[in-house]
Write an enzyme that holds these catalytic residues in place. Structure first.
Site, mmCIF file in Angstrom:
data_model
loop_
_atom_site.group_PDB
_atom_site.id
_atom_site.type_symbol
_atom_site.label_atom_id
_atom_site.label_comp_id
_atom_site.label_asym_id
_atom_site.label_seq_id
_atom_site.Cartn_x
_atom_site.Cartn_y
_atom_site.Cartn_z
ATOM 1 N N ALA A 18 -20.354 -73.934 43.816
ATOM 2 C CA ALA A 18 -21.045 -74.227 45.064
ATOM 3 C C ALA A 18 -20.215 -75.246 45.830
ATOM 4 C CB ALA A 18 -22.420 -74.797 44.750
ATOM 5 N N GLY A 70 -21.197 -72.055 40.402
ATOM 6 C CA GLY A 70 -21.736 -70.863 41.066
ATOM 7 C C GLY A 70 -20.829 -69.648 40.945
ATOM 8 N N GLU A 108 -21.654 -68.218 37.664
ATOM 9 C CA GLU A 108 -23.010 -67.668 37.799
ATOM 10 C C GLU A 108 -23.002 -66.352 38.573
ATOM 11 O OE1 GLU A 108 -25.650 -71.723 37.562
ATOM 12 O OE2 GLU A 108 -24.581 -71.359 39.428
ATOM 13 N N GLU A 138 -21.412 -78.549 36.335
ATOM 14 C CA GLU A 138 -22.379 -79.297 37.160
ATOM 15 C C GLU A 138 -22.732 -80.657 36.575
ATOM 16 O OE1 GLU A 138 -22.638 -76.130 36.285
ATOM 17 O OE2 GLU A 138 -23.041 -74.918 38.064
HETATM 18 N N1 COA Z 1 -16.637 -77.305 46.690
HETATM 19 C C1 COA Z 1 -15.975 -77.730 47.782
HETATM 20 N N2 COA Z 1 -14.643 -77.817 47.848
HETATM 21 C C2 COA Z 1 -13.958 -77.477 46.757
HETATM 22 C C3 COA Z 1 -14.575 -77.020 45.584
HETATM 23 C C4 COA Z 1 -15.973 -76.954 45.574
HETATM 24 N N3 COA Z 1 -16.678 -76.501 44.521
HETATM 25 N N4 COA Z 1 -13.626 -76.757 44.660
HETATM 26 C C5 COA Z 1 -12.447 -77.007 45.249
HETATM 27 N N5 COA Z 1 -12.641 -77.445 46.512
HETATM 28 C C6 COA Z 1 -11.635 -77.816 47.497
HETATM 29 C C7 COA Z 1 -11.026 -79.187 47.194
HETATM 30 O O1 COA Z 1 -11.859 -80.209 47.659
HETATM 31 C C8 COA Z 1 -9.724 -79.076 47.946
HETATM 32 O O2 COA Z 1 -9.984 -79.251 49.308
HETATM 33 P P1 COA Z 1 -9.008 -80.182 50.229
HETATM 34 O O3 COA Z 1 -7.661 -79.508 50.130
HETATM 35 O O4 COA Z 1 -9.621 -80.086 51.588
HETATM 36 O O5 COA Z 1 -9.040 -81.531 49.596
HETATM 37 C C9 COA Z 1 -9.325 -77.609 47.751
HETATM 38 O O6 COA Z 1 -10.540 -76.932 47.431
HETATM 39 C C10 COA Z 1 -8.359 -77.387 46.616
HETATM 40 O O7 COA Z 1 -8.920 -77.933 45.435
HETATM 41 P P2 COA Z 1 -8.136 -78.974 44.485
HETATM 42 O O8 COA Z 1 -9.158 -79.748 43.740
HETATM 43 O O9 COA Z 1 -7.135 -79.737 45.278
HETATM 44 O O10 COA Z 1 -7.375 -77.938 43.513
HETATM 45 P P3 COA Z 1 -6.881 -78.229 42.033
HETATM 46 O O11 COA Z 1 -6.028 -77.064 41.669
HETATM 47 O O12 COA Z 1 -6.316 -79.588 41.901
HETATM 48 O O13 COA Z 1 -8.206 -78.168 41.137
HETATM 49 C C11 COA Z 1 -10.330 -77.279 40.409
HETATM 50 C C12 COA Z 1 -8.931 -76.991 41.002
HETATM 51 C C13 COA Z 1 -11.124 -75.985 40.449
HETATM 52 C C14 COA Z 1 -10.168 -77.751 38.951
HETATM 53 C C15 COA Z 1 -11.014 -78.365 41.226
HETATM 54 O O14 COA Z 1 -10.943 -78.022 42.593
HETATM 55 C C16 COA Z 1 -12.452 -78.589 40.886
HETATM 56 O O15 COA Z 1 -12.770 -79.203 39.867
HETATM 57 N N6 COA Z 1 -13.381 -78.079 41.743
HETATM 58 C C17 COA Z 1 -14.791 -78.264 41.578
HETATM 59 C C18 COA Z 1 -15.342 -77.397 40.499
HETATM 60 C C19 COA Z 1 -16.820 -77.648 40.311
HETATM 61 O O16 COA Z 1 -17.260 -78.701 39.906
HETATM 62 N N7 COA Z 1 -17.624 -76.608 40.607
HETATM 63 C C20 COA Z 1 -19.029 -76.648 40.428
HETATM 64 C C21 COA Z 1 -19.730 -77.027 41.661
HETATM 65 S S1 COA Z 1 -21.493 -77.066 41.399
#
Ligand code: COA
Length: 261
Positions: A66, A112, A115, A135
Site C-alpha cells: 500500500a 498489499g 495480498e 506492515e
Molecule cells: N509506498 C509508497 N512509496 C513506496 C513504497 C510504498 N509501499 N515502496 C517504495 N516506495 C517508493 C520509495 O519511497 C521511493 O520513492 P522516492 O524515489 O520518491 O523516494 C521509490 O518507491 C523507490 O523505493 P526505494 O525504497 O528507494 O527502493 P529500494 O530498492 O531501496 O527498496 C523496498 C525497495 C521495496 C525494499 C522498499 O522500497 C520498501 O521497503 N518499501 C516499502 C515496503 C512496505 O513496507 N510495504 C508494505 C506497505 S503496507
C-alpha cells in the site's frame, strides 16, 4: 477507458492488467485501487476474455505494498477502515472473477502486493521476486486480507512467522511454502504467464468457472459440504453442451470445440 496508474491490454482472449507506477515501485494508492476495480469489472464482464494476468511495470517490483504516504496521512480509524475497505472490494472482486487469474510476479510483492497476489488463482514468480507482509514494521497489521489468506495458503504458524517478523522471503522460499506455484527466470515470467493464460483460455469458460467455484467455495466450508457442493456443480457441468462436445470429441478422437454453453 483511459487510466492514469494502470495499463490494460487485450491479447486475443487474455486480458493483461499492469500496475504502472514504477517510480513508486507500483505501490497501491487509492486512485490505483479504484482503477483496478474498474479494470477488473470491465475484463470480468467481457466474454471474449478468458483469462486475466496481473503484473507490475518495471523490472523491480510487482507491487511494493500500500502507498505508505497515504497510510501515514490516515487521520482516524474510520478513514483507515475506508482505505482498506476499497482494497477488500478489489481483492474480493479478483477472487470472485469467474475467469482464471494469473499473477505474474516480476519483483517485490510486499504488503498489499503479496495480498493482491494471494487473491488470484495461480502465482508465477520471478526468481528475483521477494514476498512478505512488512506492515508490523510500520506499526500496522496487514489490512488487505493478509491475516486471512496467508495462513490459508502457508499454514497458521508460518503466517505468524511472516507477519510477526515482517521479513521478506525470496521466491524459492515462497515456492517451498506454497505461496507461489511456479518460479522462473525474470525474463520468463510474462511468457510463462501468457502461455498458461492461452492454455486455460482454450478450455470451456463455463466449466472453468464451475471448477473455480467448487475449489474456492469448497475450501471455505467443511469437507462434507464441499463434496456436496462439488456433486451439485458436477451435475451442472454435465448439463452443458460443452460436456456433450468434450466427451463426444474424445470418443471421436478429435479436439473438442467448446462454446461456453
Ligand atoms: N509506498 C509508497 N512509496 C513506496 C513504497 C510504498 N509501499 N515502496 C517504495 N516506495 C517508493 C520509495 O519511497 C521511493 O520513492 P522516492 O524515489 O520518491 O523516494 C521509490 O518507491 C523507490 O523505493 P526505494 O525504497 O528507494 O527502493 P529500494 O530498492 O531501496 O527498496 C523496498 C525497495 C521495496 C525494499 C522498499 O522500497 C520498501 O521497503 N518499501 C516499502 C515496503 C512496505 O513496507 N510495504 C508494505 C506497505 S503496507
Amino acid at each position: 477507458m483511459a487510466f492514469q496508474n494502470i495499463l490494460v491490454q487485450r491479447e486475443d482472449s487474455t486480458g493483461i492488467i499492469q500496475i504502472n507506477r514504477p517510480d513508486k515501485l507500483n505501490a497501491l494508492n487509492k486512485a490505483t485501487v479504484g482503477e483496478l476495480i474498474q479494470a477488473v469489472d470491465e475484463l470480468g464482464s467481457d466474454v471474449s476474455i478468458r483469462a486475466i494476468i496481473f503484473t507490475g511495470a518495471g523490472e523491480k517490483s510487482f507491487i511494493a505494498g500500500a502507498d505508505i504516504e497515504e497510510l501515514s496521512a490516515l487521520k482516524s480509524p474510520v478513514e483507515a477502515m475506508e482505505w482498506v475497505g476499497a482494497l477488500h472490494s478489489l481483492l474480493n472482486r479478483i477472487d470472485k472473477l469467474e475467469k482464471p487469474t494469473i499473477m505474474a510476479i516480476n519483483g517485490f510483492a510486499l504488503g498489499g502486493g503479496c495480498e493482491l497476489a494471494m487473491s488470484g488463482d495461480i502465482r508465477i514468480a520471478a526468481e528475483t521476486a521477494r514476498f512478505g507482509q512488512p506492515e508490523i514494521n510500520l506499526g500496522l497489521i496487514p489490512g488487505g486480507q493478509g491475516t486471512q489468506r496467508l495462513p490459508r495458503l502457508v499454514g497458521r504458524g508460518m503466517a505468524k512467522l511472516l507477519i510477526f517478523g515482517g521479513d521478506a522471503i525470496p521466491a524459492a522460499e515462497a515456492l517451498r511454502l506454497g505461496l507461489v506455484e511456479q518460479v522462473v527466470p525474470a525474463a520468463e515470467v510474462m511468457p510463462a504467464a501468457r502461455a498458461l493464460a492461452q492454455k486455460l483460455a482454450s478450455k470451456s469458460p463455463v466449466i472453468m468457472a464451475l471448477a473455480k467455484k467448487a475449489i474456492n467455495e469448497g475450501m471455505e466450508t467443511d469437507l462434507q459440504r464441499g463434496c456436496e457442493l462439488e456433486a451439485v456443480l458436477f451435475g451442472v457441468a454435465a448439463s452443458t453442451e460443452d460436456r456433450t462436445e468434450g466427451t463426444r470429441a474424445f470418443l471421436e478422437k478429435r479436439k473438442p470445440i467448446f462454446k461456453g454453453r
